[in-house]
Design a protein around this motif. Structure first.
Motif, PDB file in Angstrom:
ATOM      1  N   VAL A 119      -7.739   0.001   7.465  1.00  9.48           N
ATOM      2  CA  VAL A 119      -6.378  -0.498   6.757  1.00  9.48           C
ATOM      3  C   VAL A 119      -5.741  -1.049   7.679  1.00  9.48           C
ATOM      4  N   PRO A 139      -4.264   5.275  -3.989  1.00 12.54           N
ATOM      5  CA  PRO A 139      -5.575   6.225  -4.210  1.00 12.54           C
ATOM      6  C   PRO A 139      -5.913   6.143  -5.684  1.00 12.54           C
ATOM      7  N   THR A 186      -2.774  12.451  -6.658  1.00 13.39           N
ATOM      8  CA  THR A 186      -3.832  11.939  -5.860  1.00 13.39           C
ATOM      9  C   THR A 186      -3.832  13.187  -4.720  1.00 13.39           C
ATOM     10  N   VAL A 220      -9.990   3.320  -5.064  1.00  7.56           N
ATOM     11  CA  VAL A 220      -8.783   2.366  -4.879  1.00  7.56           C
ATOM     12  C   VAL A 220      -8.277   2.109  -6.061  1.00  7.56           C
ATOM     13  N   VAL A 275      -7.178  -3.753   2.954  1.00  5.70           N
ATOM     14  CA  VAL A 275      -7.946  -2.858   3.223  1.00  5.70           C
ATOM     15  C   VAL A 275      -9.388  -3.384   2.923  1.00  5.70           C
ATOM     16  N   ALA A 316      -0.128   5.178   0.246  1.00  3.29           N
ATOM     17  CA  ALA A 316      -1.364   5.992   0.807  1.00  3.29           C
ATOM     18  C   ALA A 316      -1.518   7.422   0.519  1.00  3.29           C
ATOM     19  N   VAL A 366       0.800  -1.090  -0.072  1.00  2.11           N
ATOM     20  CA  VAL A 366      -0.003  -0.207   0.047  1.00  2.11           C
ATOM     21  C   VAL A 366       0.792   1.346  -0.109  1.00  2.11           C
ATOM     22  N   ARG A 383      -6.039   9.838  -0.578  1.00  2.00           N
ATOM     23  CA  ARG A 383      -5.353   9.118   0.348  1.00  2.00           C
ATOM     24  C   ARG A 383      -6.175   7.941   0.598  1.00  2.00           C
ATOM     25  N   ILE A 384      -5.177   6.718   1.105  1.00  2.00           N
ATOM     26  CA  ILE A 384      -5.787   5.541   1.445  1.00  2.00           C
ATOM     27  C   ILE A 384      -5.755   5.525   2.893  1.00  2.00           C
ATOM     28  N   ILE A 437     -13.519   3.715   2.518  1.00  2.00           N
ATOM     29  CA  ILE A 437     -12.543   2.740   3.072  1.00  2.00           C
ATOM     30  C   ILE A 437     -12.518   2.835   4.674  1.00  2.00           C
TER      31      ILE A 437
END
Length: 388
Positions: free
Chosen positions: A31, A55, A333, A356, A21, A12, A10, A347-348, A28
């Motif tokens: 994580v 992302p 992103t 995603v 995830v 992020a 990942v 963002r993750i 989301i």
């Protein structure tokens, strides 16, 4: 329905290592190094070992209703199709109008944005086109931004270009002020997206506005800053003063031969020059025209820009230019999300929108979720264009 993406590497966009995830309800929600869920839950498990999870890409400069027309009606470019964005790993798009503000209207732009939303991705837009005065829907920039949900800024206003309305410093400052106030009242970005042409004045007008008014450089987001070497150098100065600069990923061989700086190289060189990595973005200019003019300003050739160039530029920045993945990813992103105040994007992390992107080991697009819905899986399209 829960979607559990298991074991991906990942970003992020900062590197988090191997994580699971979990997506649900369009977001989301978790994580974590390893996620165990009760067997009674309805869960779709996606095994992602050996892949990168990042992302969904944000393309903040796309001619979603088409562009062009500089060579007459036959040279109008077509509108964006949902499958073009999905294939490119794009989950959020910002629509703009270019030279033609007569047959391409703000009302049409907002309607197309809502159509793309209905088809599954996130879409916003800027009001106006190359020319000042800005052609609004309600009659005022502030009103458009406050009352119309999809409108988040103004643009693309053109300067240093023979196709611009040749705005004065005072005219541009007034537009930036109205956009800024509209942003304050609506809680939106309120930036002015500025098309920079190949003229010798380059970014001078933006510097003049910032130097002679209370408006900061951050009121503007200049695009096509990699158009020429001299413009690129002016862009580095703009970024040194705290402004965000945008590099266009769509190009043609003639542009590069004439001195355009390839976008992935522009990112690498800007970072090497000490530019803050948070001040760099890349956009595709998708569906816009790529016109070639001779010294007399006569059109001698044209093609259409491709949103797919955004992912290819990201991939090239990492693989060919040696840019750290987290720095390259920021340009498509986190950085555009920050500039545009799209707080749920880029963002993750738990609580963010379920946008995603899975990339294979060579950074090719593999699978895509937009607002939690799977649009592409294992390089197979699961969505289609409304009219085929």
């Amino acid at each position: 329905m829960f979607t559990l993406i298991r074991g991906a590497d990942v970003y992020a966009p900062e590197p988090l290592g191997r994580k699971d995830v979990l997506l649900c309800g369009g977001q989301i929600i978790l994580v974590k190094r390893h996620i165990d869920l009760p067997k009674t839950l309805d869960v779709q498990v996606v095994e992602a070992e050996g892949k990168y999870l990042v992302p969904g890409l944000i393309d903040s400069h796309v001619h979603i209703i088409g562009g062009g027309g500089e060579g007459g009606p036959a040279t109008r470019t077509p509108e964006l199709r949902i499958t073009q964005a999905v294939r490119a790993g794009i989950t959020t798009v910002i629509g703009v109008i270019g030279t033609d503000g007569t047959t391409r209207t703000a009302a049409e732009l907002v309607t197309k944005a809502r159509g793309l939303e209905a088809e599954g991705i996130s879409c916003y837009c800027h009001v106006g086109n190359y020319h000042i005065p800005v052609r609004t829907i309600t009659g005022a920039i502030e009103d458009d931004m406050l009352l119309i949900d999809r409108i988040i800024g103004v643009g693309e206003v053109a300067i240093s270009d023979h196709r611009s309305s040749q705005p004065t410093k005072e005219e541009l400052a007034k537009v930036a002020s109205q956009a800024r106030i509209g942003g304050m009242l609506s809680g939106k970005a309120g930036i002015v997206n500025v098309h920079i042409g190949a003229g010798e004045s380059r970014l001078d007008l933006l510097f003049e506005v910032a130097d002679t008014t209370e408006l900061p450089l951050t009121s503007f987001c200049p695009t096509h800053v990699n158009r020429t070497e001299k413009l690129f150098q002016a862009g580095l100065t703009f970024a040194e003063k705290g402004g965000v600069i945008d590099f266009t990923t769509s190009t043609i061989p003639q542009f590069l031969e004439d001195g355009e700086v390839n976008a992935p190289q522009a990112v690498r060189r800007a970072l090497e020059a000490g530019v803050n990595e948070n001040l760099l973005t890349m956009t595709s200019d998708g569906q816009g025209s790529l016109p070639d003019f001779n010294a007399k300003g006569e059109l001698i050739g044209m093609t259409a820009a491709d949103v797919g160039s955004l992912h290819r530029a990201l991939q090239a920045a990492i693989v060919e230019e040696g840019v750290a993945p987290e720095q390259a990813l920021k340009t498509v992103t986190q950085n555009p999300a920050s500039v545009l105040k799209l707080h749920q994007k880029g963002r993750i992390a738990a609580g963010m929108d379920g946008d995603v992107l899975l990339l294979d080991g060579d950074w090719n697009v593999d699978s895509l979720w937009a607002k939690g819905k799977c649009m592409m899986e294992n390089k197979e399209m699961l969505t289609k264009d409304t009219f085929g």
